[in-house]
Motif scaffolding. Sequence first.
Motif, PDB file in Angstrom:
ATOM      1  N   ASP A   5      11.477  16.403  41.124  1.00 53.42           N
ATOM      2  CA  ASP A   5      10.231  15.582  40.594  1.00 53.42           C
ATOM      3  C   ASP A   5       9.749  16.109  39.005  1.00 53.42           C
ATOM      4  O   ASP A   5       9.380  15.564  38.362  1.00 53.42           O
ATOM      5  CB  ASP A   5       9.133  15.382  41.377  1.00 53.42           C
ATOM      6  CG  ASP A   5       8.208  14.520  41.125  1.00 53.42           C
ATOM      7  OD1 ASP A   5       8.646  13.319  40.747  1.00 53.42           O
ATOM      8  OD2 ASP A   5       6.943  14.927  40.885  1.00 53.42           O
ATOM      9  N   VAL A   8      12.071  15.165  36.395  1.00 55.68           N
ATOM     10  CA  VAL A   8      11.771  13.783  36.052  1.00 55.68           C
ATOM     11  C   VAL A   8      10.408  13.715  35.309  1.00 55.68           C
ATOM     12  O   VAL A   8      10.407  12.882  34.362  1.00 55.68           O
ATOM     13  CB  VAL A   8      11.551  12.794  37.216  1.00 55.68           C
ATOM     14  CG1 VAL A   8      11.202  11.295  36.844  1.00 55.68           C
ATOM     15  CG2 VAL A   8      12.841  12.760  38.120  1.00 55.68           C
ATOM     16  N   ASN A   9       9.530  14.701  35.569  1.00 57.58           N
ATOM     17  CA  ASN A   9       8.130  14.477  34.767  1.00 57.58           C
ATOM     18  C   ASN A   9       8.733  15.000  33.231  1.00 57.58           C
ATOM     19  O   ASN A   9       7.956  14.526  32.240  1.00 57.58           O
ATOM     20  CB  ASN A   9       7.354  15.566  35.217  1.00 57.58           C
ATOM     21  CG  ASN A   9       6.659  14.888  36.503  1.00 57.58           C
ATOM     22  OD1 ASN A   9       6.665  13.961  37.058  1.00 57.58           O
ATOM     23  ND2 ASN A   9       5.740  15.826  37.296  1.00 57.58           N
ATOM     24  N   LYS A  84       7.375   7.490  33.335  1.00 58.40           N
ATOM     25  CA  LYS A  84       7.880   8.230  34.524  1.00 58.40           C
ATOM     26  C   LYS A  84       8.691   6.983  35.011  1.00 58.40           C
ATOM     27  O   LYS A  84       9.846   7.436  35.718  1.00 58.40           O
ATOM     28  CB  LYS A  84       6.897   8.818  35.605  1.00 58.40           C
ATOM     29  CG  LYS A  84       7.468   9.337  36.619  1.00 58.40           C
ATOM     30  CD  LYS A  84       6.514  10.501  37.191  1.00 58.40           C
ATOM     31  CE  LYS A  84       7.606  11.434  38.510  1.00 58.40           C
ATOM     32  NZ  LYS A  84       6.739  12.240  39.136  1.00 58.40           N
ATOM     33  N   ALA A  85       8.236   5.868  35.254  1.00 58.08           N
ATOM     34  CA  ALA A  85       8.859   4.910  35.898  1.00 58.08           C
ATOM     35  C   ALA A  85      10.340   4.517  35.216  1.00 58.08           C
ATOM     36  O   ALA A  85      11.162   4.254  35.671  1.00 58.08           O
ATOM     37  CB  ALA A  85       8.057   3.531  35.770  1.00 58.08           C
ATOM     38  N   THR A  88      12.688   7.367  35.940  1.00 54.58           N
ATOM     39  CA  THR A  88      13.284   7.161  37.111  1.00 54.58           C
ATOM     40  C   THR A  88      14.409   6.027  37.031  1.00 54.58           C
ATOM     41  O   THR A  88      15.152   6.241  37.768  1.00 54.58           O
ATOM     42  CB  THR A  88      12.220   6.619  38.161  1.00 54.58           C
ATOM     43  OG1 THR A  88      11.129   7.863  38.227  1.00 54.58           O
ATOM     44  CG2 THR A  88      12.782   6.559  39.567  1.00 54.58           C
ATOM     45  N   GLN A  89      13.922   5.058  36.550  1.00 52.34           N
ATOM     46  CA  GLN A  89      15.120   3.716  36.158  1.00 52.34           C
ATOM     47  C   GLN A  89      16.394   4.466  35.563  1.00 52.34           C
ATOM     48  O   GLN A  89      17.456   4.201  36.221  1.00 52.34           O
ATOM     49  CB  GLN A  89      14.683   2.809  35.373  1.00 52.34           C
ATOM     50  CG  GLN A  89      13.636   1.914  35.852  1.00 52.34           C
ATOM     51  CD  GLN A  89      13.346   0.801  34.956  1.00 52.34           C
ATOM     52  OE1 GLN A  89      13.391   0.815  33.834  1.00 52.34           O
ATOM     53  NE2 GLN A  89      12.626  -0.026  35.317  1.00 52.34           N
ATOM     54  N   ASN A  92      18.152   6.569  38.215  1.00 48.54           N
ATOM     55  CA  ASN A  92      18.793   5.721  39.502  1.00 48.54           C
ATOM     56  C   ASN A  92      20.020   4.929  39.001  1.00 48.54           C
ATOM     57  O   ASN A  92      20.554   4.555  38.292  1.00 48.54           O
ATOM     58  CB  ASN A  92      17.749   5.175  40.246  1.00 48.54           C
ATOM     59  CG  ASN A  92      16.883   6.220  41.021  1.00 48.54           C
ATOM     60  OD1 ASN A  92      17.254   7.219  41.210  1.00 48.54           O
ATOM     61  ND2 ASN A  92      15.645   5.877  40.861  1.00 48.54           N
TER      62      ASN A  92
END
Length: 92
Positions: A5, A8-9, A84-85, A88-89, A92
Amino acid sequence: MTISDAEVNRLAWTMLGEARPTDTNGMLAVGNVIMNRYAAGGRYGSTITNITRPDQFATWSSGAQGNNPQARFPVSSPYFQKAKALATQLIN
């Protein structure tokens, strides 16, 4: 791929710092560069933090080029949440 995480941040903050926070395409472009470097490994490093060091992305530099995205965009800000969204995309 397993990315923490915190990584990701870091990706999200780099995307925000290098592109305008309202520019979704710009943030995605920055994110894609980072993820391509992550996939390539080697001289870029093996973690998001290594790849986004100051000599790779100006937003993390001190002085005139740096803009301290962590201070400008706290995790509670809507701009950070959007970035962040998007990050995350990309992962993934």
